[in-house]
Design a protein around this motif. Structure first.
Motif, short mmCIF file in Angstrom:
data_model
loop_
_atom_site.label_atom_id
_atom_site.label_comp_id
_atom_site.label_asym_id
_atom_site.label_seq_id
_atom_site.Cartn_x
_atom_site.Cartn_y
_atom_site.Cartn_z
N ASP A 38 0.83 -1.21 0.00
CA ASP A 38 0.00 0.00 0.00
C ASP A 38 0.86 1.26 0.00
O ASP A 38 0.56 2.22 -0.71
CB ASP A 38 -0.94 0.02 1.21
N LEU A 39 1.92 1.26 0.79
CA LEU A 39 2.82 2.42 0.82
C LEU A 39 3.49 2.63 -0.54
O LEU A 39 3.61 3.76 -1.01
CB LEU A 39 3.90 2.22 1.89
N ALA A 40 3.92 1.54 -1.16
CA ALA A 40 4.56 1.64 -2.47
C ALA A 40 3.59 2.20 -3.50
O ALA A 40 3.95 3.08 -4.29
CB ALA A 40 5.06 0.27 -2.91
N HIS A 41 2.35 1.74 -3.46
CA HIS A 41 1.34 2.25 -4.40
C HIS A 41 1.07 3.73 -4.15
O HIS A 41 1.00 4.52 -5.09
CB HIS A 41 0.05 1.45 -4.27
N SER A 42 0.94 4.11 -2.90
CA SER A 42 0.70 5.51 -2.56
C SER A 42 1.87 6.39 -3.01
O SER A 42 1.65 7.50 -3.51
CB SER A 42 0.50 5.67 -1.05
N GLY A 43 3.06 5.90 -2.86
CA GLY A 43 4.22 6.66 -3.31
C GLY A 43 4.27 6.83 -4.81
O GLY A 43 4.57 7.91 -5.32
N ARG A 44 3.96 5.76 -5.54
CA ARG A 44 3.98 5.83 -7.00
C ARG A 44 2.92 6.76 -7.54
O ARG A 44 3.10 7.38 -8.59
CB ARG A 44 3.78 4.44 -7.60
N THR A 45 1.78 6.88 -6.87
CA THR A 45 0.67 7.69 -7.37
C THR A 45 0.59 9.06 -6.71
O THR A 45 -0.36 9.80 -6.94
CB THR A 45 -0.67 6.94 -7.18
N ARG B 29 1.12 12.96 -5.94
CA ARG B 29 1.22 14.13 -6.83
C ARG B 29 2.54 14.88 -6.65
O ARG B 29 3.00 15.52 -7.58
CB ARG B 29 0.05 15.09 -6.56
N ARG B 30 3.10 14.80 -5.47
CA ARG B 30 4.36 15.51 -5.22
C ARG B 30 5.53 14.69 -5.78
O ARG B 30 5.68 13.52 -5.46
CB ARG B 30 4.55 15.72 -3.73
N PRO B 31 6.35 15.30 -6.60
CA PRO B 31 7.48 14.57 -7.21
C PRO B 31 8.48 14.06 -6.18
O PRO B 31 9.10 13.02 -6.39
CB PRO B 31 8.14 15.58 -8.14
N ASP B 32 8.65 14.78 -5.05
CA ASP B 32 9.61 14.32 -4.07
C ASP B 32 9.11 13.08 -3.33
O ASP B 32 9.90 12.34 -2.75
CB ASP B 32 9.95 15.42 -3.06
N VAL B 33 7.81 12.81 -3.37
CA VAL B 33 7.25 11.61 -2.76
C VAL B 33 7.30 10.45 -3.75
O VAL B 33 7.67 9.35 -3.41
CB VAL B 33 5.80 11.84 -2.27
#
Length: 49
Positions: A35-42, A44-48
């Protein structure tokens, strides 16, 4: 996941031992990690992302 793979590759015997803390096991946390990986990939902030 890469870290876990390396750990099991180098220390295969660790697979057969249980330390008694089920809440910190890979099986218990892999869904959260996905879930964290998916949230990171999607994100909106480029640094995330």
């Amino acid at each position: 996941m890469a870290r876990v793979r390396i750990d099991f590759t180098q220390y295969a015997e660790a697979y057969y031992f249980h330390d008694g803390e089920d809440h910190s096991s890979l099986a218990a946390t892999i869904g959260y990690a996905a879930d964290l990986a998916h949230s990171g990939r999607t994100a909106r902030r480029p640094d995330v992302a």
